[in-house]
Design a protein around this motif. Structure first.
Motif, PDB file in Angstrom:
ATOM      1  N   GLU A 111      24.240 -11.283 -13.516  1.00  0.00           N
ATOM      2  CA  GLU A 111      25.041 -11.551 -12.321  1.00  0.00           C
ATOM      3  C   GLU A 111      24.105 -11.665 -11.120  1.00  0.00           C
ATOM      4  N   ILE A 112      23.993 -12.876 -10.584  1.00  0.00           N
ATOM      5  CA  ILE A 112      23.038 -13.144  -9.523  1.00  0.00           C
ATOM      6  C   ILE A 112      23.339 -12.323  -8.261  1.00  0.00           C
ATOM      7  N   ASP A 113      24.621 -12.118  -7.959  1.00  0.00           N
ATOM      8  CA  ASP A 113      24.966 -11.337  -6.754  1.00  0.00           C
ATOM      9  C   ASP A 113      24.468  -9.898  -6.861  1.00  0.00           C
ATOM     10  N   TRP A 114      24.541  -9.346  -8.069  1.00  0.00           N
ATOM     11  CA  TRP A 114      24.064  -7.982  -8.281  1.00  0.00           C
ATOM     12  C   TRP A 114      22.540  -7.911  -8.114  1.00  0.00           C
ATOM     13  N   PHE A 115      21.851  -8.944  -8.587  1.00  0.00           N
ATOM     14  CA  PHE A 115      20.398  -9.007  -8.397  1.00  0.00           C
ATOM     15  C   PHE A 115      20.058  -9.064  -6.906  1.00  0.00           C
ATOM     16  N   TYR A 116      20.761  -9.947  -6.164  1.00  0.00           N
ATOM     17  CA  TYR A 116      20.502 -10.060  -4.729  1.00  0.00           C
ATOM     18  C   TYR A 116      20.672  -8.709  -4.039  1.00  0.00           C
ATOM     19  N   LYS A 117      21.738  -7.999  -4.377  1.00  0.00           N
ATOM     20  CA  LYS A 117      22.024  -6.707  -3.756  1.00  0.00           C
ATOM     21  C   LYS A 117      20.930  -5.695  -4.064  1.00  0.00           C
ATOM     22  N   LYS A 118      20.536  -5.601  -5.326  1.00  0.00           N
ATOM     23  CA  LYS A 118      19.512  -4.638  -5.729  1.00  0.00           C
ATOM     24  C   LYS A 118      18.155  -4.985  -5.121  1.00  0.00           C
ATOM     25  N   PHE A 119      17.824  -6.270  -5.077  1.00  0.00           N
ATOM     26  CA  PHE A 119      16.521  -6.677  -4.551  1.00  0.00           C
ATOM     27  C   PHE A 119      16.416  -6.353  -3.057  1.00  0.00           C
ATOM     28  N   LYS A 120      17.490  -6.646  -2.300  1.00  0.00           N
ATOM     29  CA  LYS A 120      17.451  -6.366  -0.865  1.00  0.00           C
ATOM     30  C   LYS A 120      17.380  -4.876  -0.584  1.00  0.00           C
ATOM     31  N   ALA A 121      18.113  -4.092  -1.385  1.00  0.00           N
ATOM     32  CA  ALA A 121      18.071  -2.641  -1.210  1.00  0.00           C
ATOM     33  C   ALA A 121      16.677  -2.098  -1.521  1.00  0.00           C
ATOM     34  N   TYR A 122      15.987  -2.713  -2.464  1.00  0.00           N
ATOM     35  CA  TYR A 122      14.662  -2.236  -2.894  1.00  0.00           C
ATOM     36  C   TYR A 122      13.563  -2.653  -1.918  1.00  0.00           C
ATOM     37  N   THR A 123      13.634  -3.898  -1.404  1.00  0.00           N
ATOM     38  CA  THR A 123      12.536  -4.433  -0.588  1.00  0.00           C
ATOM     39  C   THR A 123      12.858  -4.501   0.905  1.00  0.00           C
ATOM     40  N   GLY A 124      14.162  -4.459   1.243  1.00  0.00           N
ATOM     41  CA  GLY A 124      14.549  -4.617   2.639  1.00  0.00           C
ATOM     42  C   GLY A 124      14.725  -6.057   3.052  1.00  0.00           C
ATOM     43  N   ALA A 125      14.546  -6.978   2.111  1.00  0.00           N
ATOM     44  CA  ALA A 125      14.702  -8.408   2.396  1.00  0.00           C
ATOM     45  C   ALA A 125      15.369  -9.070   1.199  1.00  0.00           C
ATOM     46  N   SER A 126      16.057 -10.182   1.459  1.00  0.00           N
ATOM     47  CA  SER A 126      16.625 -10.931   0.344  1.00  0.00           C
ATOM     48  C   SER A 126      15.494 -11.587  -0.429  1.00  0.00           C
ATOM     49  N   ALA A 127      15.799 -12.066  -1.625  1.00  0.00           N
ATOM     50  CA  ALA A 127      14.767 -12.721  -2.445  1.00  0.00           C
ATOM     51  C   ALA A 127      14.218 -13.952  -1.734  1.00  0.00           C
ATOM     52  N   ASN A 128      15.089 -14.741  -1.098  1.00  0.00           N
ATOM     53  CA  ASN A 128      14.632 -15.930  -0.378  1.00  0.00           C
ATOM     54  C   ASN A 128      13.772 -15.551   0.824  1.00  0.00           C
ATOM     55  N   GLU A 129      14.189 -14.506   1.553  1.00  0.00           N
ATOM     56  CA  GLU A 129      13.404 -14.048   2.700  1.00  0.00           C
ATOM     57  C   GLU A 129      12.050 -13.518   2.246  1.00  0.00           C
ATOM     58  N   TYR A 130      12.029 -12.815   1.134  1.00  0.00           N
ATOM     59  CA  TYR A 130      10.775 -12.252   0.611  1.00  0.00           C
ATOM     60  C   TYR A 130       9.800 -13.382   0.260  1.00  0.00           C
ATOM     61  N   ARG A 131      10.298 -14.413  -0.403  1.00  0.00           N
ATOM     62  CA  ARG A 131       9.433 -15.548  -0.773  1.00  0.00           C
ATOM     63  C   ARG A 131       8.925 -16.262   0.474  1.00  0.00           C
ATOM     64  N   LYS A 132       9.816 -16.433   1.476  1.00  0.00           N
ATOM     65  CA  LYS A 132       9.405 -17.095   2.716  1.00  0.00           C
ATOM     66  C   LYS A 132       8.325 -16.291   3.431  1.00  0.00           C
ATOM     67  N   GLN A 133       8.453 -14.960   3.426  1.00  0.00           N
ATOM     68  CA  GLN A 133       7.443 -14.105   4.035  1.00  0.00           C
ATOM     69  C   GLN A 133       6.096 -14.288   3.369  1.00  0.00           C
ATOM     70  N   LEU A 134       6.113 -14.427   2.046  1.00  0.00           N
ATOM     71  CA  LEU A 134       4.884 -14.638   1.299  1.00  0.00           C
ATOM     72  C   LEU A 134       4.245 -15.958   1.668  1.00  0.00           C
ATOM     73  N   ILE A 135       5.074 -16.990   1.800  1.00  0.00           N
ATOM     74  CA  ILE A 135       4.544 -18.314   2.148  1.00  0.00           C
ATOM     75  C   ILE A 135       3.983 -18.304   3.568  1.00  0.00           C
ATOM     76  N   ASP A 136       4.699 -17.680   4.514  1.00  0.00           N
ATOM     77  CA  ASP A 136       4.261 -17.639   5.901  1.00  0.00           C
ATOM     78  C   ASP A 136       2.960 -16.860   6.088  1.00  0.00           C
ATOM     79  N   SER A 137       2.755 -15.828   5.226  1.00  0.00           N
ATOM     80  CA  SER A 137       1.560 -15.000   5.368  1.00  0.00           C
ATOM     81  C   SER A 137       0.358 -15.571   4.595  1.00  0.00           C
ATOM     82  N   ALA A 138       0.586 -16.618   3.838  1.00  0.00           N
ATOM     83  CA  ALA A 138      -0.499 -17.202   3.027  1.00  0.00           C
ATOM     84  C   ALA A 138      -1.492 -17.957   3.912  1.00  0.00           C
TER      85      ALA A 138
END
Length: 251
Positions: free
Chosen positions: A224-251
């Protein structure tokens, strides 16, 4: 006295295991055999004449083939001694319904605990309390190899549905007991550890691949993708898309 066979292709390791305990105090009479081939061992052994078989795993191929041959004709309890604990071997051992696997180096405390549990199941006396020095030179706990096996299982089955109850059944352990042991050794609950492994794997995939988010979610065990999104944001403080964008911006 209950008859016990110790089967090993190596005389030195056989002698070492034989001398670890006073077998008679467990109500057991030990007979050790050291033969170079599985065929020779099977010719010399009658699994139906004993109540327990110990198999030395210094040579894993020898040990597993011998275990398989015995299982074709008998359901006698089997304890594997001295294996290295790689997960494929442990899976084979579990499929053959061995009673226990005591990893190298075999310590008196580990063997004592295994025999104590097994003799209770066989309806015998539980054996003597462990002596002060029974834990061996390094004080190895019998739970440690099991915990490593659990962690290997999680690593290899991360994309599947994983529960401690399922793993406990595979390993023939009480679920509550295994959960307590896991928390004691890993310093977090099994569910916390499983979440950590899934989220860290997801982070690595976001960083190192161009997989889509739903593909990553499935790769780490979320249907269930929604459950993944919820768990990932709770774990990292950012959504999966935001986390990937942060990685690209910091590269």
């Amino acid at each position: 006295m209950v008859q016990v066979l110790l089967l090993d292709s190596n005389a030195r390791s056989s002698q070492a295991c034989s001398s670890l305990l006073d077998w008679s105090q467990y109500g057991l009479e030990l007979k050790a055999l050291q033969l170079p081939t599985v065929e020779a061992m099977m010719d010399a052994v009658d699994p139906l004449s004993c109540s327990l078989i110990l198999i030395g795993m210094g040579n894993p191929d020898f040990g597993m083939e011998l275990c398989e041959r015995i299982r074709r004709i008998s359901r006698v309890p089997i304890i594997l001694l001295g294996g290295r604990g790689d997960f494929p071997l442990m899976r084979r051992a579990l499929a053959l319904q061995v009673s226990d696997c005591i990893l190298h180096p075999v310590q008196a405390r580990d063997l004592h605990d295994s025999l104590k549990a097994l003799t209770k199941r066989l309806g015998l006396t539980a054996g003597p309390a462990a002596a002060d020095g029974a834990s061996g030179e390094h004080g190895v706990s019998s739970a440690e190899p099991i915990i490593e096996t659990v962690k290997q299982y999680v690593e290899q089955e991360l994309h599947h549905n994983i529960t401690l109850k399922k793993i406990s059944a595979l390993l023939h352990f009480n679920c509550a007991y295994l959960g307590q042991k896991f928390k004691c050794h890993v310093h977090m609950s099994f569910n916390e550890y499983l979440l950590q492994q899934r989220m860290e794997k997801a982070k690595a995939l976001l960083e190192k691949t161009d997989m889509r988010i739903y593909e990553i979610a499935k790769r780490v065990g979320y249907t269930e993708i929604d459950w993944f999104y919820k768990k990932f944001k709770a774990y990292t403080g950012a959504s999966a898309n935001e986390y990937r964008k942060q990685l690209i911006d910091s590269a």
